[in-house]
Design a protein around this motif. Structure first.
Motif, short mmCIF file in Angstrom:
data_model
loop_
_atom_site.label_atom_id
_atom_site.label_comp_id
_atom_site.label_asym_id
_atom_site.label_seq_id
_atom_site.Cartn_x
_atom_site.Cartn_y
_atom_site.Cartn_z
N GLU A 137 0.83 -1.20 0.00
CA GLU A 137 0.00 0.00 0.00
C GLU A 137 0.87 1.25 0.00
O GLU A 137 0.55 2.24 -0.66
CB GLU A 137 -0.93 0.00 1.21
CG GLU A 137 -2.04 -1.03 1.14
CD GLU A 137 -2.94 -1.01 2.36
OE1 GLU A 137 -2.57 -0.32 3.34
OE2 GLU A 137 -3.98 -1.67 2.35
N ALA A 138 1.98 1.20 0.73
CA ALA A 138 2.87 2.37 0.82
C ALA A 138 3.53 2.69 -0.52
O ALA A 138 3.70 3.86 -0.87
CB ALA A 138 3.94 2.14 1.89
N VAL A 139 3.90 1.65 -1.28
CA VAL A 139 4.57 1.89 -2.56
C VAL A 139 3.58 2.01 -3.72
O VAL A 139 3.96 2.29 -4.86
CB VAL A 139 5.59 0.78 -2.88
CG1 VAL A 139 6.69 0.77 -1.84
CG2 VAL A 139 4.91 -0.58 -2.97
N GLY A 140 2.28 1.78 -3.44
CA GLY A 140 1.26 2.02 -4.45
C GLY A 140 0.77 0.81 -5.21
O GLY A 140 -0.08 0.94 -6.09
N VAL A 141 1.29 -0.39 -4.93
CA VAL A 141 0.81 -1.59 -5.62
C VAL A 141 -0.64 -1.85 -5.25
O VAL A 141 -1.48 -2.16 -6.11
CB VAL A 141 1.68 -2.81 -5.26
CG1 VAL A 141 1.11 -4.08 -5.89
CG2 VAL A 141 3.11 -2.60 -5.75
N GLY A 144 10.68 -0.83 -9.90
CA GLY A 144 10.90 -1.43 -8.59
C GLY A 144 12.17 -2.26 -8.54
O GLY A 144 12.98 -2.15 -7.62
N THR A 145 12.35 -3.09 -9.57
CA THR A 145 13.56 -3.91 -9.63
C THR A 145 14.80 -3.04 -9.79
O THR A 145 15.81 -3.23 -9.08
CB THR A 145 13.48 -4.89 -10.81
OG1 THR A 145 12.33 -5.73 -10.65
CG2 THR A 145 14.72 -5.76 -10.88
N TYR A 176 14.09 -3.69 -0.09
CA TYR A 176 13.10 -4.76 0.01
C TYR A 176 11.70 -4.34 -0.46
O TYR A 176 11.05 -5.07 -1.22
CB TYR A 176 13.03 -5.30 1.44
CG TYR A 176 11.93 -6.32 1.63
CD1 TYR A 176 12.10 -7.63 1.19
CD2 TYR A 176 10.72 -5.97 2.24
CE1 TYR A 176 11.08 -8.57 1.35
CE2 TYR A 176 9.70 -6.90 2.40
CZ TYR A 176 9.89 -8.20 1.96
OH TYR A 176 8.88 -9.12 2.11
N PRO A 177 11.17 -3.16 -0.03
CA PRO A 177 9.83 -2.78 -0.50
C PRO A 177 9.71 -2.70 -2.01
O PRO A 177 8.71 -3.11 -2.58
CB PRO A 177 9.61 -1.41 0.15
CG PRO A 177 10.50 -1.41 1.35
CD PRO A 177 11.71 -2.18 0.94
N LEU A 178 10.76 -2.18 -2.68
CA LEU A 178 10.70 -2.06 -4.13
C LEU A 178 10.79 -3.42 -4.81
O LEU A 178 10.05 -3.70 -5.76
CB LEU A 178 11.83 -1.14 -4.61
CG LEU A 178 11.77 0.30 -4.13
CD1 LEU A 178 12.99 1.08 -4.60
CD2 LEU A 178 10.50 0.98 -4.63
N SER A 192 5.40 -8.82 -6.35
CA SER A 192 3.96 -8.87 -6.11
C SER A 192 3.17 -8.54 -7.37
O SER A 192 2.12 -9.12 -7.63
CB SER A 192 3.58 -7.91 -4.99
OG SER A 192 4.23 -8.26 -3.79
N GLU A 193 3.68 -7.57 -8.16
CA GLU A 193 2.98 -7.23 -9.40
C GLU A 193 2.95 -8.44 -10.34
O GLU A 193 1.95 -8.67 -11.03
CB GLU A 193 3.67 -6.05 -10.09
CG GLU A 193 2.89 -5.54 -11.30
CD GLU A 193 3.54 -4.34 -11.95
OE1 GLU A 193 2.81 -3.46 -12.43
OE2 GLU A 193 4.79 -4.28 -11.99
#
Length: 318
Positions: free
Chosen positions: A10-14, A71-72, A117-119, A125-126
């Motif tokens: 949620e924080a990164v917008g996914v 992200g990667t 890690y979040p990115l 996850s995408e």
């Protein structure tokens, strides 16, 4: 996926924090599936139309791969920075690494993991949690088969069970991006499930004319779907569409900017070329992300009864 990972997404917008909300705007722009409008327009992204089934992508499909690419890339850059910089310091200053240096190196490695890690998790996850999302409108069965915006699992509902409306692309947050949305509700009126379909509409300004143009555009595209389901496939313009999940890089680029074209005017062409060069790197990164997303994302697993009802050839596949 645990709650901490969900908060990260949620924080990164996914995951949109407001993806389950039914806004006041949507409540005032609900479509009547029995009585439609006069204007009809072919949806902007038709995945397939076969066996009296209309398959449309979810509204942000053409930009899928954003987290896979950026992200990667961002995660790797951060990780390399936090690991390589402290490791290079002893060589640069020609000093021995003592116990304090080991602690500092370990701390920097921890920071690298913490920030990257979040990115990296968003990219994974995408691909593997969200995966490919699309919607099938079946005229014969009068059912809608969709991949949920809530848990990204394949679901089924009746055509007349769903509430169709215009919606903000950011849930309850007003902005410049709007989409067609379908909602299912609990008995208490709360959102049970939802899905978006067809391409989003971007308003270049927040003027009354731009807003009305958005409403007219999305309404006309929904009218195509409504007539297809209510009056039959012969009541709307025939289209040929096929969602290729093994696109070339040029095809992925055209999906990302489907309305881009070169101008015949020398001045306009020069401006277009200059802008294209400036945005070449970020544009290319996201195109590569979409390319890999299509080829390696998770595909929804439909029950055999749904496959038999619609026909195997209807479903996007590699």
């Amino acid at each position: 996926m645990n709650k901490a990972q969900q908060k990260i997404l949620e924080a990164v917008g996914v995951f949109g924090k407001n993806r389950n909300s039914f806004s006041v705007f949507s409540k005032s722009h609900i479509f009547d599936i029995k009585e439609g409008g006069r204007e009809v327009k072919v949806p902007d992204f038709v995945c397939a139309r076969k066996n009296n089934c209309l398959v449309l992508s979810e509204s942000w499909f053409r930009e899928r791969g954003l987290y896979v690419s950026w992200g990667t890339l961002g995660g790797i850059v951060l990780l390399v920075f936090f690991l390589s910089f402290p490791l290079a310091m002893p060589w640069i200053y020609d000093v021995e690494v003592d116990a304090g240096g080991v602690v500092a190196l370990s701390f920097m490695a921890f920071l690298g993991f913490l920030f990257s890690y979040p990115l990296l998790f968003a990219a994974k996850s995408e691909l593997k949690i969200q995966g490919l999302q699309y919607i099938i409108f079946n005229h014969d069965s009068k059912r809608v088969y969709f991949v949920s915006d809530v848990d990204f699992q394949p679901k089924t509902c009746r055509w007349d069970e769903c509430t169709f409306c215009l919606a903000y692309s950011a849930g309850s947050i007003e902005g410049y991006y709007y989409e067609l949305k379908g909602y299912l509700f609990h008995d208490d009126g709360s959102v049970k499930d939802s899905f978006s379909f067809d391409d989003y509409h971007y308003m270049i300004s927040n003027s009354d004319n731009a807003r009305q143009a958005m409403i007219d555009d999305l309404s006309a595209r929904f009218e195509y779907v409504r007539r297809f389901m209510e009056e039959g496939p012969d009541s709307v313009e025939p289209v040929s569409g096929h969602l290729d999940l093994r696109p070339s890089l040029s095809e992925a680029a055209h999906r990302f900017q489907p309305r881009s074209k070169r101008s015949d005017g020398k001045k306009a062409h020069f401006i277009y070329s200059a802008v294209r060069v400036i945005f070449l790197i970020p544009f290319s990164v996201q195109v590569v992300g979409h390319y890999f997303f299509c080829r390696y994302c998770r595909l929804p697993e439909w029950p055999q009864s749904v496959i038999d009802e619609c026909g195997k050839e209807v479903f996007p596949h590699r």
